[in-house]
Design a protein around this motif. Structure first.
Motif, PDB file in Angstrom:
ATOM      1  N   GLU A  16      16.388  -6.872  50.994  1.00 25.83           N
ATOM      2  CA  GLU A  16      15.652  -7.660  50.003  1.00 25.83           C
ATOM      3  C   GLU A  16      16.568  -8.243  48.927  1.00 25.83           C
ATOM      4  O   GLU A  16      16.187  -9.224  48.265  1.00 25.83           O
ATOM      5  CB  GLU A  16      14.580  -6.796  49.334  1.00 25.83           C
ATOM      6  N   ARG A  17      17.750  -7.601  48.743  1.00 28.77           N
ATOM      7  CA  ARG A  17      18.685  -7.989  47.676  1.00 28.77           C
ATOM      8  C   ARG A  17      18.008  -7.896  46.295  1.00 28.77           C
ATOM      9  O   ARG A  17      18.356  -8.604  45.356  1.00 28.77           O
ATOM     10  CB  ARG A  17      19.211  -9.425  47.878  1.00 28.77           C
ATOM     11  N   ASN A  18      17.042  -6.968  46.208  1.00 27.64           N
ATOM     12  CA  ASN A  18      16.267  -6.868  44.970  1.00 27.64           C
ATOM     13  C   ASN A  18      15.537  -5.525  44.951  1.00 27.64           C
ATOM     14  O   ASN A  18      14.826  -5.197  45.899  1.00 27.64           O
ATOM     15  CB  ASN A  18      15.269  -8.022  44.887  1.00 27.64           C
ATOM     16  N   PHE A  19      15.722  -4.743  43.869  1.00 22.71           N
ATOM     17  CA  PHE A  19      15.086  -3.424  43.788  1.00 22.71           C
ATOM     18  C   PHE A  19      13.573  -3.538  43.647  1.00 22.71           C
ATOM     19  O   PHE A  19      12.826  -2.733  44.214  1.00 22.71           O
ATOM     20  CB  PHE A  19      15.660  -2.640  42.600  1.00 22.71           C
ATOM     21  N   THR A  20      13.099  -4.530  42.881  1.00 20.97           N
ATOM     22  CA  THR A  20      11.653  -4.649  42.651  1.00 20.97           C
ATOM     23  C   THR A  20      10.928  -4.949  43.963  1.00 20.97           C
ATOM     24  O   THR A  20       9.932  -4.311  44.311  1.00 20.97           O
ATOM     25  CB  THR A  20      11.371  -5.761  41.627  1.00 20.97           C
ATOM     26  N   ARG A  21      11.425  -5.932  44.726  1.00 22.32           N
ATOM     27  CA  ARG A  21      10.785  -6.273  45.996  1.00 22.32           C
ATOM     28  C   ARG A  21      10.888  -5.116  46.987  1.00 22.32           C
ATOM     29  O   ARG A  21       9.946  -4.852  47.745  1.00 22.32           O
ATOM     30  CB  ARG A  21      11.411  -7.537  46.576  1.00 22.32           C
ATOM     31  N   ALA A  22      12.027  -4.436  46.992  1.00 30.68           N
ATOM     32  CA  ALA A  22      12.182  -3.305  47.905  1.00 30.68           C
ATOM     33  C   ALA A  22      11.214  -2.183  47.558  1.00 30.68           C
ATOM     34  O   ALA A  22      10.618  -1.548  48.443  1.00 30.68           O
ATOM     35  CB  ALA A  22      13.621  -2.798  47.864  1.00 30.68           C
ATOM     36  N   VAL A  46      30.823   6.818  47.779  1.00 30.99           N
ATOM     37  CA  VAL A  46      31.240   5.429  47.799  1.00 30.99           C
ATOM     38  C   VAL A  46      30.120   4.560  47.236  1.00 30.99           C
ATOM     39  O   VAL A  46      28.941   4.901  47.347  1.00 30.99           O
ATOM     40  CB  VAL A  46      31.577   4.978  49.249  1.00 30.99           C
ATOM     41  N   ARG A  47      30.505   3.449  46.558  1.00 33.71           N
ATOM     42  CA  ARG A  47      29.492   2.534  46.038  1.00 33.71           C
ATOM     43  C   ARG A  47      29.001   1.663  47.184  1.00 33.71           C
ATOM     44  O   ARG A  47      29.776   1.092  47.947  1.00 33.71           O
ATOM     45  CB  ARG A  47      30.088   1.656  44.932  1.00 33.71           C
ATOM     46  N   LEU A  48      27.702   1.564  47.336  1.00 31.80           N
ATOM     47  CA  LEU A  48      27.091   0.816  48.430  1.00 31.80           C
ATOM     48  C   LEU A  48      26.574  -0.542  47.999  1.00 31.80           C
ATOM     49  O   LEU A  48      26.476  -1.466  48.823  1.00 31.80           O
ATOM     50  CB  LEU A  48      25.931   1.620  49.039  1.00 31.80           C
ATOM     51  N   LEU A  49      26.231  -0.663  46.711  1.00 29.09           N
ATOM     52  CA  LEU A  49      25.635  -1.906  46.212  1.00 29.09           C
ATOM     53  C   LEU A  49      26.330  -2.341  44.933  1.00 29.09           C
ATOM     54  O   LEU A  49      26.633  -1.518  44.061  1.00 29.09           O
ATOM     55  CB  LEU A  49      24.141  -1.711  45.926  1.00 29.09           C
ATOM     56  N   ASP A  50      26.603  -3.647  44.826  1.00 33.79           N
ATOM     57  CA  ASP A  50      27.067  -4.242  43.571  1.00 33.79           C
ATOM     58  C   ASP A  50      25.847  -4.793  42.866  1.00 33.79           C
ATOM     59  O   ASP A  50      25.167  -5.687  43.381  1.00 33.79           O
ATOM     60  CB  ASP A  50      28.078  -5.361  43.834  1.00 33.79           C
ATOM     61  N   ARG A  51      25.564  -4.233  41.680  1.00 31.17           N
ATOM     62  CA  ARG A  51      24.369  -4.604  40.939  1.00 31.17           C
ATOM     63  C   ARG A  51      24.735  -5.494  39.765  1.00 31.17           C
ATOM     64  O   ARG A  51      25.658  -5.191  39.006  1.00 31.17           O
ATOM     65  CB  ARG A  51      23.648  -3.355  40.426  1.00 31.17           C
ATOM     66  N   SER A  55      21.038  -9.978  40.654  1.00 33.00           N
ATOM     67  CA  SER A  55      21.153  -9.820  42.104  1.00 33.00           C
ATOM     68  C   SER A  55      21.708  -8.451  42.482  1.00 33.00           C
ATOM     69  O   SER A  55      22.276  -7.741  41.637  1.00 33.00           O
ATOM     70  CB  SER A  55      22.059 -10.917  42.689  1.00 33.00           C
ATOM     71  N   VAL A  56      21.536  -8.133  43.750  1.00 37.91           N
ATOM     72  CA  VAL A  56      22.072  -6.909  44.342  1.00 37.91           C
ATOM     73  C   VAL A  56      22.746  -7.312  45.643  1.00 37.91           C
ATOM     74  O   VAL A  56      22.122  -7.946  46.492  1.00 37.91           O
ATOM     75  CB  VAL A  56      20.963  -5.871  44.622  1.00 37.91           C
ATOM     76  N   GLU A  57      24.038  -6.986  45.776  1.00 33.02           N
ATOM     77  CA  GLU A  57      24.766  -7.335  46.987  1.00 33.02           C
ATOM     78  C   GLU A  57      25.422  -6.101  47.585  1.00 33.02           C
ATOM     79  O   GLU A  57      25.988  -5.278  46.859  1.00 33.02           O
ATOM     80  CB  GLU A  57      25.845  -8.381  46.687  1.00 33.02           C
ATOM     81  N   PRO A  58      25.338  -5.931  48.907  1.00 26.84           N
ATOM     82  CA  PRO A  58      26.021  -4.786  49.526  1.00 26.84           C
ATOM     83  C   PRO A  58      27.530  -4.915  49.397  1.00 26.84           C
ATOM     84  O   PRO A  58      28.087  -6.012  49.493  1.00 26.84           O
ATOM     85  CB  PRO A  58      25.589  -4.871  51.005  1.00 26.84           C
ATOM     86  N   THR A  59      28.188  -3.817  49.138  1.00 24.16           N
ATOM     87  CA  THR A  59      29.642  -3.779  49.177  1.00 24.16           C
ATOM     88  C   THR A  59      30.098  -3.782  50.638  1.00 24.16           C
ATOM     89  O   THR A  59      29.281  -3.806  51.563  1.00 24.16           O
ATOM     90  CB  THR A  59      30.159  -2.509  48.490  1.00 24.16           C
ATOM     91  N   GLU A  60      31.408  -3.730  50.863  1.00 28.27           N
ATOM     92  CA  GLU A  60      31.915  -3.671  52.243  1.00 28.27           C
ATOM     93  C   GLU A  60      31.397  -2.412  52.941  1.00 28.27           C
ATOM     94  O   GLU A  60      30.980  -2.458  54.100  1.00 28.27           O
ATOM     95  CB  GLU A  60      33.439  -3.689  52.246  1.00 28.27           C
TER      96      GLU A  60
END
Length: 302
Positions: A16-22, A46-51, A55-60
């Motif tokens: 969703e790239r979004n905590f509210t929608r998820a 390990v960090r999984l998400l760049d907040r 926006s919210v984007e997955p890390t590598e």
């Protein structure tokens, strides 16, 4: 189970790239979802998400978990469904495809044993060419298939259920018909009636291999009909044919079957899919194993 639940939460946020929608999609409160994601990151180290604010984007690492985590969840879902299926009633359905050659004795015996062992199992049968059986089991339109010499197919599991002794079909007036058995070498001057290779390459090659083993290649006569109960070219004296012993029942009175020497068998297999095996398929495989043992189907002739 808690790790699997947190993985599902992470996948929802990453998709969703979004905590509210998820949170709305998962029907949980947003603070609780954020807490579960932080716990997952702490467990993995390990960090999984760049907040950011917007926006919210997955890390590598997050992208790797997205890719493999989705497969893991799908596998877990299939596993739970399959295991729960064994706890349900035996009322289930099975679709079995079988080829004409297996319909003489093997398929009827197997189906009778299955009906006796699992009377509530609804079985649908389909008489099909070998190629259609292989493709049907592969794409799921068939649960299983019974065929001779099937081709190796990565998606399918082949289970040998019978080593069927082979013999030669002759007109009763043929000089070799008076013998108790017929040596392969004595067929050197005969034309051999066979299905075209494309109908079942594995069986075609196995039959030709019988003759290659004694050092000659027979002249071939290709069958014009996929099914000919009268074995017309053989009855007319135009050719002989190699058949399994189960075909003996119901032969016209003008034909005889004599076992080959040296003794030769052809493999009959049950084809099933390798993943997500349903309870009905497990019943079939277990019944096939028991029937093969009781009928002596896996014993090679002396």
């Amino acid at each position: 189970m808690s790790e699997l639940r947190r993985l599902r939460y992470f996948l929802a946020v990453a998709e969703e790239r979004n905590f509210t929608r998820a949170a709305e999609r998962l029907h949980i409160a947003q603070p609780a979802l954020s807490r579960q994601i932080r716990q997952l990151e702490q467990e993995l180290g390990v960090r999984l998400l760049d907040r950011t604010t917007h926006s919210v984007e997955p890390t590598e690492a997050g992208r790797l978990l997205m890719e493999r985590g989705a497969e893991l969840c799908e596998s877990a879902d299939r596993l739970w469904r399959d295991v729960r299926g064994f706890a349900e009633s035996e009322q289930d359905a099975l679709t079995l495809g079988y080829s004409t050659s297996t319909g003489y004795g093997t398929a009827p015996a197997l189906l009778a044993a299955l009906a006796s062992a699992h009377p509530h199992l609804a079985v649908t049968t389909r008489l099909l060419p070998t190629a259609d059986i292989v493709s049907g089991v592969t794409d799921g339109t068939l649960d299983a298939g019974l065929v001779r010499c099937p081709p190796p197919t990565p998606e399918l599991v082949r289970t040998v259920v019978r080593l069927e002794p082979q013999g030669v079909l002759l007109p009763s007036s043929h000089a070799l018909a008076a013998r108790d058995f017929v040596s392969v070498s004595s067929l050197a001057g005969e034309r051999l009636l066979v299905h075209p290779r494309e109908a079942n390459p594995g069986h075609f090659d196995a039959i030709l291999g019988i003759f290659e083993g004694v050092g000659f290649a027979p002249q071939l006569l290709l069958r014009q009909l996929s099914f000919d109960a009268a074995h017309t070219p053989v009855a007319r004296g135009e050719a002989v044919s190699i058949l399994g012993e189960s075909a003996v029942d119901g032969l016209p009175a003008t034909l005889v079957w004599r076992p080959l020497h040296p003794s030769t068998t052809i493999e009959l297999h049950l084809l099933t899919r390798g993943r997500g095996r349903r309870p009905a398929v497990a019943h079939l495989l277990r019944t096939a194993s028991e029937t093969a043992r009781s009928e002596g189907w896996l014993h090679s002739p002396a």
